[in-house]
Write a protein that holds these residues in place. Sequence first.
Motif, mmCIF file in Angstrom:
data_model
loop_
_atom_site.group_PDB
_atom_site.id
_atom_site.type_symbol
_atom_site.label_atom_id
_atom_site.label_comp_id
_atom_site.label_asym_id
_atom_site.label_seq_id
_atom_site.Cartn_x
_atom_site.Cartn_y
_atom_site.Cartn_z
ATOM 1 N N PHE A 270 0.843 -1.196 0.000
ATOM 2 C CA PHE A 270 0.000 0.000 0.000
ATOM 3 C C PHE A 270 0.880 1.248 0.000
ATOM 4 O O PHE A 270 1.579 1.519 0.990
ATOM 5 N N PRO A 271 0.872 2.055 -1.065
ATOM 6 C CA PRO A 271 1.733 3.249 -1.125
ATOM 7 C C PRO A 271 1.315 4.337 -0.145
ATOM 8 O O PRO A 271 2.141 5.186 0.207
ATOM 9 N N ASP A 272 0.050 4.341 0.300
ATOM 10 C CA ASP A 272 -0.398 5.393 1.208
ATOM 11 C C ASP A 272 -0.186 5.038 2.676
ATOM 12 O O ASP A 272 -0.608 5.769 3.563
ATOM 13 N N ILE A 273 0.450 3.922 2.949
ATOM 14 C CA ILE A 273 0.759 3.530 4.326
ATOM 15 C C ILE A 273 2.265 3.599 4.519
ATOM 16 O O ILE A 273 3.030 2.988 3.757
ATOM 17 N N ASP A 274 2.683 4.328 5.525
ATOM 18 C CA ASP A 274 4.103 4.505 5.810
ATOM 19 C C ASP A 274 4.688 3.182 6.302
ATOM 20 O O ASP A 274 4.291 2.660 7.353
ATOM 21 N N THR A 275 5.625 2.635 5.545
ATOM 22 C CA THR A 275 6.228 1.357 5.920
ATOM 23 C C THR A 275 6.976 1.454 7.241
ATOM 24 O O THR A 275 7.004 0.504 8.031
ATOM 25 N N GLU A 276 7.592 2.612 7.508
ATOM 26 C CA GLU A 276 8.311 2.785 8.767
ATOM 27 C C GLU A 276 7.370 2.655 9.963
ATOM 28 O O GLU A 276 7.746 2.161 11.017
ATOM 29 N N LYS A 277 6.131 3.121 9.766
ATOM 30 C CA LYS A 277 5.146 2.971 10.844
ATOM 31 C C LYS A 277 4.857 1.495 11.100
ATOM 32 O O LYS A 277 4.678 1.067 12.241
ATOM 33 N N LEU A 278 4.812 0.720 10.027
ATOM 34 C CA LEU A 278 4.575 -0.709 10.192
ATOM 35 C C LEU A 278 5.752 -1.380 10.897
ATOM 36 O O LEU A 278 5.557 -2.287 11.712
ATOM 37 N N TYR A 279 6.987 -0.926 10.581
ATOM 38 C CA TYR A 279 8.155 -1.498 11.263
ATOM 39 C C TYR A 279 8.120 -1.210 12.767
ATOM 40 O O TYR A 279 8.650 -1.984 13.568
ATOM 41 N N VAL A 306 -2.805 -1.430 9.571
ATOM 42 C CA VAL A 306 -3.303 -1.308 8.201
ATOM 43 C C VAL A 306 -4.804 -1.037 8.198
ATOM 44 O O VAL A 306 -5.308 -0.268 7.371
ATOM 45 N N ALA A 307 -5.529 -1.651 9.146
ATOM 46 C CA ALA A 307 -6.982 -1.457 9.213
ATOM 47 C C ALA A 307 -7.347 -0.013 9.514
ATOM 48 O O ALA A 307 -8.428 0.449 9.137
ATOM 49 N N GLU A 308 -6.459 0.742 10.200
ATOM 50 C CA GLU A 308 -6.735 2.146 10.490
ATOM 51 C C GLU A 308 -6.864 2.970 9.203
ATOM 52 O O GLU A 308 -7.489 4.031 9.196
ATOM 53 N N TYR A 309 -6.291 2.491 8.107
ATOM 54 C CA TYR A 309 -6.368 3.191 6.827
ATOM 55 C C TYR A 309 -7.557 2.711 5.988
ATOM 56 O O TYR A 309 -7.700 3.102 4.834
ATOM 57 N N GLY A 310 -8.393 1.839 6.566
ATOM 58 C CA GLY A 310 -9.584 1.385 5.865
ATOM 59 C C GLY A 310 -9.405 0.116 5.073
ATOM 60 O O GLY A 310 -10.324 -0.297 4.357
ATOM 61 N N TYR A 311 -8.257 -0.552 5.179
ATOM 62 C CA TYR A 311 -8.039 -1.807 4.475
ATOM 63 C C TYR A 311 -8.375 -2.949 5.435
ATOM 64 O O TYR A 311 -7.552 -3.379 6.236
ATOM 65 N N ALA A 312 -9.616 -3.419 5.331
ATOM 66 C CA ALA A 312 -10.089 -4.429 6.266
ATOM 67 C C ALA A 312 -9.811 -5.837 5.740
ATOM 68 O O ALA A 312 -9.615 -6.048 4.540
ATOM 69 N N PHE A 313 -9.810 -6.782 6.664
ATOM 70 C CA PHE A 313 -9.710 -8.204 6.348
ATOM 71 C C PHE A 313 -8.445 -8.547 5.575
ATOM 72 O O PHE A 313 -8.455 -9.396 4.683
ATOM 73 N N ILE A 314 -7.361 -7.888 5.860
ATOM 74 C CA ILE A 314 -6.113 -8.222 5.175
ATOM 75 C C ILE A 314 -5.511 -9.482 5.801
ATOM 76 O O ILE A 314 -5.774 -9.812 6.965
ATOM 77 N N ASN A 315 -4.721 -10.165 5.018
ATOM 78 C CA ASN A 315 -3.964 -11.312 5.500
ATOM 79 C C ASN A 315 -2.489 -10.947 5.545
ATOM 80 O O ASN A 315 -1.982 -10.254 4.657
ATOM 81 N N VAL A 316 -1.826 -11.415 6.576
ATOM 82 C CA VAL A 316 -0.381 -11.231 6.696
ATOM 83 C C VAL A 316 0.246 -12.614 6.709
ATOM 84 O O VAL A 316 0.055 -13.392 7.653
ATOM 85 N N ASP A 317 0.944 -12.941 5.654
ATOM 86 C CA ASP A 317 1.601 -14.240 5.553
ATOM 87 C C ASP A 317 3.010 -14.156 6.125
ATOM 88 O O ASP A 317 3.700 -13.137 5.987
ATOM 89 N N ILE A 318 3.440 -15.236 6.745
ATOM 90 C CA ILE A 318 4.787 -15.324 7.300
ATOM 91 C C ILE A 318 5.638 -16.194 6.376
ATOM 92 O O ILE A 318 5.265 -17.329 6.053
ATOM 93 N N VAL A 319 6.747 -15.654 5.937
ATOM 94 C CA VAL A 319 7.699 -16.411 5.115
ATOM 95 C C VAL A 319 8.969 -16.589 5.950
ATOM 96 O O VAL A 319 9.783 -15.660 6.070
ATOM 97 N N PRO A 320 9.138 -17.775 6.588
ATOM 98 C CA PRO A 320 10.327 -17.983 7.431
ATOM 99 C C PRO A 320 11.492 -18.570 6.632
ATOM 100 O O PRO A 320 11.299 -19.284 5.648
ATOM 101 N N GLU A 321 12.670 -18.253 7.064
ATOM 102 C CA GLU A 321 13.884 -18.831 6.479
ATOM 103 C C GLU A 321 14.786 -19.230 7.645
ATOM 104 O O GLU A 321 15.330 -18.383 8.354
#
Length: 763
Positions: A270-279, A306-321
């Motif tokens: 999402f370009p309108d969500i600050d990635t640093e905020k997510l970190y 992410v839901a605060e920006y109106g993007y509901a029901f998102i999935n966050v997948d975990i990719v472990p290494e």
Amino acid sequence: MKKFLIFCFLSLISTVVTAATISRIDVSGNRRMDTESVRLLADVKVGDNLDAEGLNNLAKRLRMSGLFSSERVTMSGGILNIEVSEAPVVNMVTIEGNKAVSTDDLRKEIRMRERSAYDESVIGADVQRMLTVYQRQGYFGTKIEPKRIELDGGRVNVVYEINEGHPTRIQSIKFSGNKKFRSRELRGAILSQEYSWWRFMASFDTYDEDRIQYDQQLLRQFYLRNGYVDFRIRSAVGVFSPDRKWYSVTFDVEEGQRYRFGDLNIENPFPDIDTEKLYSKLQMKRGEIYNIDKVEETISEIRSAVAEYGYAFINVDIVPEKSDDLRTINLVFKIQKTNRIYINKITILGNVRTFDSVIEQLFQTRSGDPFSLQDIELGRQRLMRTRYFKSVEMVPTRIADTNLMNLDVRVEEQPTGELSGGLGWSNINGFMIDAGITENNFMGRGQIVQLRGSIAQYQRQVLFGFTEPYLFGRALSGGFDINYTMYNYSKLGSYGYDRDSFMVGGRLGWKLTDNWSQTLRLTASFDQNYDLHTPGGWQSANLYTLGTSFRYHNLDTDFAQQTHDGIVANLGVAYTGFGSTETFMRYDAGITGMLKFLDNRWQLRSELNAGFLQPLEEEYISRMYRYFLGGESMRGFNIAGIGSRNWAYRNYALGGLWRLHGTTQMNFPIFIPDEYQVKGFVFSDYGIVGRPPRKEFDYTLCHPYFGCTTQSNYIDQDLRVSYGVGVYWNTPMGPMNFSWGWPLKSKPYDREQLFLLSFATQF
């Protein structure tokens, strides 16, 4: 070929011989059931052809009906003979001998019903299901004997006689293969417990196979929280003792190696969500020991952000290494892209009594707002905290081919009136009886109406209060209180005065931020005071006060452990005047900090309070309005037991125009299980009571024959310190506090008190 033709001919002849056409159906043995009903159950009629297989199927159909204890079907010369023996009808089903498991719980497992046909197979299945219930409670020696009691008219009573025996306790819980953690630590991570005599109210010390399965999951979670991602349980075995009274449980584990967090990355589409905020939502750092709980918390935090920006029901997948060489696990939190969703319509369902406007004010989300799971959950929690509703359910429905969502707010109302009463005792009030009635949702408008009264050894009180939580339709609470209190303090501790007070007051309150709130109060108090130090008997005092207070509240509470983390602070200022008998300013402040640690079972609590009285017109404030310390505010000393005192009546304190006092207390678990909510504590209290008005520095005592003499009172504003230990017990009836305090720094004229007890209960 000739032999084959002969075989086919003989088979045809055999079929013709064994199959016969029914010319008549005779039924015998039936008493309650009419003949036609038996024929319908057999599913056969005159004119049908019936062979041996058909006879067998007919008998099976009769048997499957469950209405007969026996059945015999024969064919003779075109006459079908059906001979049945009807199963008795069950008149009553009873359970006897059960104590550990309630009759209601056992009846849920019984399929045999009154007015049904008696069936041995159903009874056998009932017994097995009830035995399973007992085994889950740890009663592996339970025996259930079903009995059949014959009655007239083909009826029977069925009685399940139960011999429960003794519960099979867990004698020992052992672990093998564990090298990184002691067995004692692992026993604390699971639900099952070893039997001890003092766990007389616990239920986790009985053997339950389902609980052992759950314990294995708890062990996996424990190791995953501590970095052991390869952990596995080789076996979990329970073994009976020879007398079958005890179980020994052994968990054989393979711990593996400990891993740490490696590189942590977030893929944000999402370009309108600050990635640093997510970190900033990451709950872990590179190099920390791997913890599955922190991974799950991070997923939840990212979804909420992410839901605060109106993007509901998102999935966050975990990719472990996983790197076995470095013993690290790199994680990529990959956010799945979706469209922003808005709320189209909000429908409130299920509220019969509560107005829609009350729910809307509490919920706060409106049509057209971005769909935010966090805001919706906060609204649901606000609705539940009102205690107007038994349940609150948010049901979103996506409108097809749009980015709109309809939201149903489904509530189930519950009674909001409370009739309460209680008994209690404390050093400051003595024995107390308390009763009251409260309506928390008056007329469905969310208003609070309260009427309460109490009678205590040293105090009597009647209180009426009304609160409107949303005054003028805004987030502004308003209300008034009427209070009449009689203080009989002339015989209590060091107060030395009596007081009758009638008070009326109004208040307004509002939130400044999520943590800050402010209250404005205007009160009028009409008092009758009797001070043993002041001649002249009862004296009238009218006090008119305008004040405001600020409150800061930010706590994280572990309700299971009754521990808190955070800060609570208060700051207040009040002016008493407007024609009052006495005119003064009162300033009060307090702050309490709490820190929970060691699995939230320990808590450090520190508190500091200050108060200051400023006389405005005269350099005097009556003694009953001054500050006192002692009792619960300064353990180790009696109520009002420290500070300046009269030289002639050393039992009575003079009070002070200011005070500063605090406490530091450590709460910790003791050997009693946590479920009993018993905590021990150690404390240190400290405090200073300022000097009284200068008028109190000297005391003149007059005698009709010897004249008047003036003596100096004991005046000080010195520090007092005490320390002690105690026990807190949150009983099912209410909290009880036992503490023993000893003065560490005191004056000779102080009044000491070693033991302090307080408890209260409501019903």
